[in-house]
Each structure stands twice: as structure tokens, then as C-alpha cells.
Design a protein around this motif. Structure first.
Motif, short mmCIF file in Angstrom:
data_model
loop_
_atom_site.label_atom_id
_atom_site.label_comp_id
_atom_site.label_asym_id
_atom_site.label_seq_id
_atom_site.Cartn_x
_atom_site.Cartn_y
_atom_site.Cartn_z
N GLY A 190 32.73 -23.18 14.16
CA GLY A 190 33.20 -21.88 14.40
C GLY A 190 32.73 -21.03 13.73
N TYR A 197 35.10 -22.64 18.86
CA TYR A 197 34.26 -23.70 18.53
C TYR A 197 34.62 -24.64 17.47
CZ TYR A 197 30.40 -21.77 21.17
OH TYR A 197 29.46 -21.33 22.35
N TYR A 232 35.31 -16.74 18.98
CA TYR A 232 34.13 -17.93 18.99
C TYR A 232 34.52 -18.69 17.64
CZ TYR A 232 30.95 -15.10 22.09
OH TYR A 232 30.62 -14.40 23.20
#
Length: 591
Positions: A321, A74, A70
Motif C-alpha cells: 500500500g 492495497y 490506495y
């Protein structure tokens, strides 16, 4: 040969499911769980469990990998890094495929372990329920242990499924908690603020926020949903009572129809369904409040970490992120800590199932102790029947019959005549070894057969119904045809291999003829007939007794009947009067 009774204490020591001495819920659960994992299947069970645990831990590891992904993914979005975006997608796809394979394998192996455990536990309960005629004693003692069939069929299924899913879910959540709490601690950083001029810094503050959030949620969940435990327990009972009433109406459909009892049966079924309906409404109300709280709890948990971490993001301390990684890690930690909130309904159902199985076990334990008292009849290879200083009682301890001395010699056909409710059928049950409420000294031969007034006919082929409880292969076709002819059941000769519900296909008289045919097949040393021909007319009854005397010359008949016409087939007569059994002068010579 004597029948040796095992002491209750010894029986308890050998009982794999004795739960009575456990008081706590976990103790009861362990008592129900432990036997399988120490059984002859323990190596396969432990092997499957270890593989399932490994798969569960693998799933947690993949979740940790996704949490790191993730952050990278991001950040590429925030930086508008197209090559990095496609790189992250290429990393995601194979890991997602592995995650799917792990999830499918976990489900399949968990289901395999669950059904193996259920099969083993069901076999154990079948044995406990049938051993020592517990199924019979539960009924005649008017016990309050409701619907043992439902407890074996449904509660065991629920117990094995819930125990595995809840235990593995708890393990997975604990591993997730320890895996993500360190990630969240490092990501959240310290929370610094000033109180009364003093600088305060809380390291890893998101971990403490998740902990407080989960504790508050778990406490409130228990406050809202604790009534579900008893309500689920009662719901199982009410549902089973209604099903039993419907099955009983179906089994007795002809009798109900002859009485025109449809309205009464409808009232009875409506009354039972009203209990189901009323209790279900109570469950709905509690579940509504619980669902409202847990849904709100879950929705707040989605935005709560974003709100708490937003100041650091807007302050430039972390990128997008990092924010999403914090949100994911917080969700994992909070979810693990909130396991009670998410699983409360399942835990309530599990608790009710454990309580039902435990109360069933406790009653079977007491029945086992009671059965020891019915195992005092002295069995012998041959000879007659001797009863000395014997007292028969009802389950409520009311004295039903006193027998100072009674001796029946082989070859001495005996008729027992007594009014209804005097205890004559209980006398036969005691001799059969199924009535435990008696004291005294009793001896009887081993090779005996008892014919009740209404015989039991299994839903099977007619051949098996005739041979019951022996195997149908124990007798040849010629013998089956012969006994059917002797008992005037010729129309059924061509139906030997048909499988039917014979109790509904035959009249009561035909069912009693089938019972006589069984006796002709098995040729017992002693044959006890408890109103076994009462559904037949006098001529048919006499014809069957003549067949018994002719075809079974070495069998001694002991009949309980009201008709004086049967005196001609017996050499002595006993009569019950005022709770005592006494001989009377024979009224006719034997045939």
C-alpha cells in the motif's frame, strides 16, 4: 450641426481592447482578458469562476483522499483481508460518485462561463469592426490583416476556451503540487548513501527526483515543440484564406461560369490548399517529435517511481500500500510539475490565437485613428453642398483630385461626367464620410442617400432588402407595392415575404431597380447616384429618372454617369479633367 471628431488618444482611452502598448505575451493576454472581468457582467462572471475554482479544489481534495485510499486498499490485498477489502470498496463507491458529480458540474459551469465570455467578446469585436467603418477601411487600404471574419468567429472561441482551460488547469496543478508534495516528502523518507567515505542523506528524495524529472522534461519539450507557435499561427491564416476563396467563388459563380474560369479557379484553390497542406506537414513533423517525446516521458513516469521506491519495499521499510501510495503521490507531483510538457501543444495554439487577436486589435486601433480624419465633414440640417480647397488622395498618398471650389445648391440637379479612374467615385465616398484620405473644407446636408453601382442586398426577405438599412416595419405593404410598380418590378410584388439570396436571384438591372425603389421609399433630401443605372438600357434608365423627378420633387439629384442621355435630367454638368473638377455649359434644358 458639426460632426465632432474624438481625438485618437481619447478613443484609445475608451477602447476596452487596446493591446498595442503591451509587448509581452502575458501583457497581451491580460489586455484581451481584463475587459470582460471588469464589464457589466463581472459579478456573474466572477461568481461562476469562484464556483468553478471551488469545484477544482474539491477535485484535488478528492484526489488526496484517493491517494490515502490506495494505501489502505492495497494493504488489505497484501494481507488477504477480505472484510477489509469490501470495507474499502464501500468507502470508494460514494466518493467516486461525488467525484463524478464534481467533474460534470465543473464541465457544465466552465462551458457556461466560456460561452458567456465568448458572446460578450464577440459583441465587442462586432462593434469595433463595424464602428467607424473599420470593416471598409481594412479592405480599401489593402491591409495585410487577413480574414477578420475568421478572427472573430474562430479565434475568439479558441481564446476564451483555451484561456479558461489553461488557467484553471494551471491552478489545479499548483494546488495538487502543494497538496501532494508534503505527502510524497513524508512517504519517500531519506535516501542515504556514502560518497568518498562521507555519509550523505537526502530527505524527501522522491520530491527532488520528481522535480529534476519535470525540469528536464519541460526543457526538452520546449526545445522539441517551440516551432508549433508560428506554425499554428500560419495554419489558421492559410485555412481562412482557402475558405474565403471558396466563398468568393460561390458568390461569383455566374461570372466564373460565363468566363469559363473553372480551371483558373481550380488552380487558385489548389494553390491555397497547397499552403494549408505544406504547413500542416510541418506541424505534423514537429507534433510527431513532440508526441514521441511526451509519450515516452509519460510512460517512463509510470514505472519510474516504482523503480526508485522498490528498494525500500523489498527491504521491508514499506508495504505494498505504501509503494502504491508513493507511486500515486509521485505521479501527482510529477504531473503538476510537468504541466508544461502535457499542455505544450495547447499552449502553442493559445499563443498563436493571442497573437492573431492582438495584431487584429492593433490594426483596428490604427483604423480608429484614421477614421478621425474622415469625420471632418460639416453636417447641416438643410442647405447645399460646399467644397473648398480640398485634395483627395489614394491610401498610398497619391493625389487623385484637387477641388478649389464647388457649390451645389438644393434643387440644382447635377451630372458629373469623367473617365474611369479619375476619382469621381472617390469624391462621392468622401461626401458620404467613408473616405478618410483627404484634406480641405466640406459641408453637406444630413439627409442624403448614396446609391453605388452595385447595390447591397441582404440575405433576407425582399421587404427587408427594400427597406435596408431601416426596419421592414417602417413602411406599409401599399408603399412597397407602389415602389415596385414604379420601378417595373411587378413580378416581385408577391415575393415581399420570401427570404432569398437576392443578389443571386436578380439580374444586375433588377438589383439597380431595387436600389431606386429604396430611394423612393426613403425620400432623401439629396440623392447621389454613382453609375446607379449603368446595367439598364437607355429607355429603362430614362424611365427611372423620370420616376425619380416626379416622385421626389424635393430631392436634389447628383449623378455620376457616362451617358450623355442623362443630361436632360440635370440642370448643370461638371467634368473631371486632369485631376480637377470644372463646370461645363449645360447641353439640354431640364425635364
Amino acid at each position: 450641426m458639426s460632426m465632432t471628431a474624438t481625438s485618437p488618444a481619447a478613443g484609445a482611452a475608451n477602447d476596452p481592447l487596446r493591446t498595442g502598448h503591451y509587448r509581452s505575451f502575458l501583457g497581451k493576454t491580460w489586455a484581451l482578458t481584463k475587459p470582460y472581468w471588469q464589464s457589466e457582467e463581472k459579478w456573474q462572471a466572477w461568481g461562476l469562476l469562484l464556483v468553478i475554482i471551488a469545484l477544482s479544489l474539491g477535485g484535488v481534495y478528492l484526489s488526496v483522499w484517493f491517494n490515502q485510499w490506495y494505501n489502505d486498499f492495497y494493504n488489505t490485498l497484501q494481507n488477504k483481508d477480505a472484510p477489509g477489502f469490501w470495507l474499502q470498496i464501500s468507502r470508494f463507491c460514494p466518493v467516486a460518485l461525488i467525484y463524478i458529480v464534481v467533474a460534470v458540474a465543473n464541465y457544465y459551469l466552465s462551458s457556461m462561463l466560456q460561452i458567456r465570455w465568448r458572446r460578450w467578446l464577440t459583441d465587442v469585436y462586432f462593434e469595433r469592426w463595424l464602428k467607424g467603418r473599420a470593416y471598409y477601411l481594412l479592405e480599401v487600404s489593402r491591409d495585410d490583416t487577413d480574414n477578420p471574419d475568421q478572427r472573430i468567429a474562430e479565434d475568439i472561441d479558441s481564446f476564451t476556451t483555451s484561456t479558461l482551460s489553461i488557467s484553471l488547469g494551471l491552478l489545479s496543478n499548483l494546488v495538487s503540487l502543494f497538496s501532494f508534495v508534503f505527502i510524497l516528502w513524508g512517504l519517500s523518507g531519506p535516501l542515504s548513501f556514502t560518497v568518498a567515505g562521507h555519509a550523505v542523506s537526502i530527505p524527501g528524495y522522491m520530491v527532488w527526483v520528481a522535480l529534476l524529472y519535470a525540469i528536464a522534461g519541460s526543457w526538452l519539450t520546449h526545445r522539441v515543440g517551440r516551432k508549433l507557435i508560428k506554425l499554428n499561427f500560419d495554419q489558421q491564416r492559410y485555412e481562412a484564406n482557402m475558405r474565403f476563396a471558396m466563398v468568393r467563388a460561390r458568390e461569383n459563380s455566374e461570372r466564373i461560369a460565363l468566363y469559363q474560369g473553372e480551371e483558373q479557379e481550380q488552380r487558385n484553390l489548389r494553390q491555397r490548399f497547397h499552403a494549408v497542406w505544406s504547413n500542416f506537414w510541418s506541424i505534423m513533423r514537429v507534433q510527431k517529435n513532440l508526441t514521441a517525446f511526451t509519450s515516452a516521458y509519460g510512460q517512463i513516469a509510470i514505472i519510474f517511481p516504482l523503480v526508485v521506491a522498490a528498494p525500500r519495499y523489498f527491504g521491508g521499510a514499506i508495504q505494498l500500500g505504501g509503494l502504491m501510495q508513493i507511486s500515486s503521490a509521485f505521479g501527482q507531483v510529477q504531473g503538476a510539475l510537468s504541466w508544461l510538457v502535457d499542455s505544450y501543444s495547447a499552449l502553442a495554439r493559445w499563443r498563436s490565437v493571442v497573437d492573431r487577436l492582438t495584431t487584429f486589435n492593433d490594426r483596428l486601433d490604427s483604423i480608429d485613428a484614421l477614421h478621425q480624419h474622415s469625420n471632418r465633414t460639416q453636417l447641416q440640417q438643410g442647405g447645399g453642398i460646399s467644397i473648398r480647397d480640398t485634395q483627395l488622395r489614394l491610401p498610398n498618398e497619391k493625389v487623385l483630385l484637387n477641388i478649389a471650389s464647388l457649390t451645389l445648391e438644393p434643387g440644382q440637379h447635377t451630372l458629373i461626367n469623367a473617365p474611369s479612374g479619375s476619382g469621381k467615385s472617390v469624391l462621392l465616398r468622401m461626401l458620404a464620410g467613408i473616405w478618410p484620405w483627404w484634406t480641405g473644407q466640406v459641408q453637406r446636408p444630413e439627409n442624403v442617400m448614396f446609391l453605388p453601382q452595385l447595390p447591397y442586398l441582404p440575405i433576407d426577405t425582399l421587404r427587408q432588402a427594400l427597406a435596408y438599412p431601416q426596419a421592414a416595419e417602417d413602411f406599409d405593404d401599399q408603399r412597397y407595392q407602389q415602389v415596385l410598380q414604379l420601378c417595373k418590378l411587378e413580378p416581385f410584388i408577391g415575393m415581399l415575404d420570401e427570404s432569398r439570396h437576392w443578389a443571386q436571384s436578380m439580374s444586375p438591372g433588377e438589383q439597380q431597380r431595387v436600389a431606386i425603389a429604396r430611394a423612393l421609399l426613403k425620400k432623401p433630401q439629396w440623392l447621389f447616384l454613382d453609375e446607379a443605372t449603368s446595367a439598364l438600357d437607355i429607355g429603362s434608365e430614362q424611365q427611372l429618372y423620370q420616376v425619380l423627378r416626379q416622385q421626389l420633387p424635393d430631392t436634389t439629384l447628383v449623378s455620376i454617369a457616362h451617358r450623355t442621355t442623362l443630361r436632360a435630367f440635370h440642370q448643370q454638368e461638371w467634368q473631371l479633367a486632369e485631376g480637377r473638377l470644372q463646370a461645363i455649359e449645360p447641353q439640354a434644358l431640364p425635364v
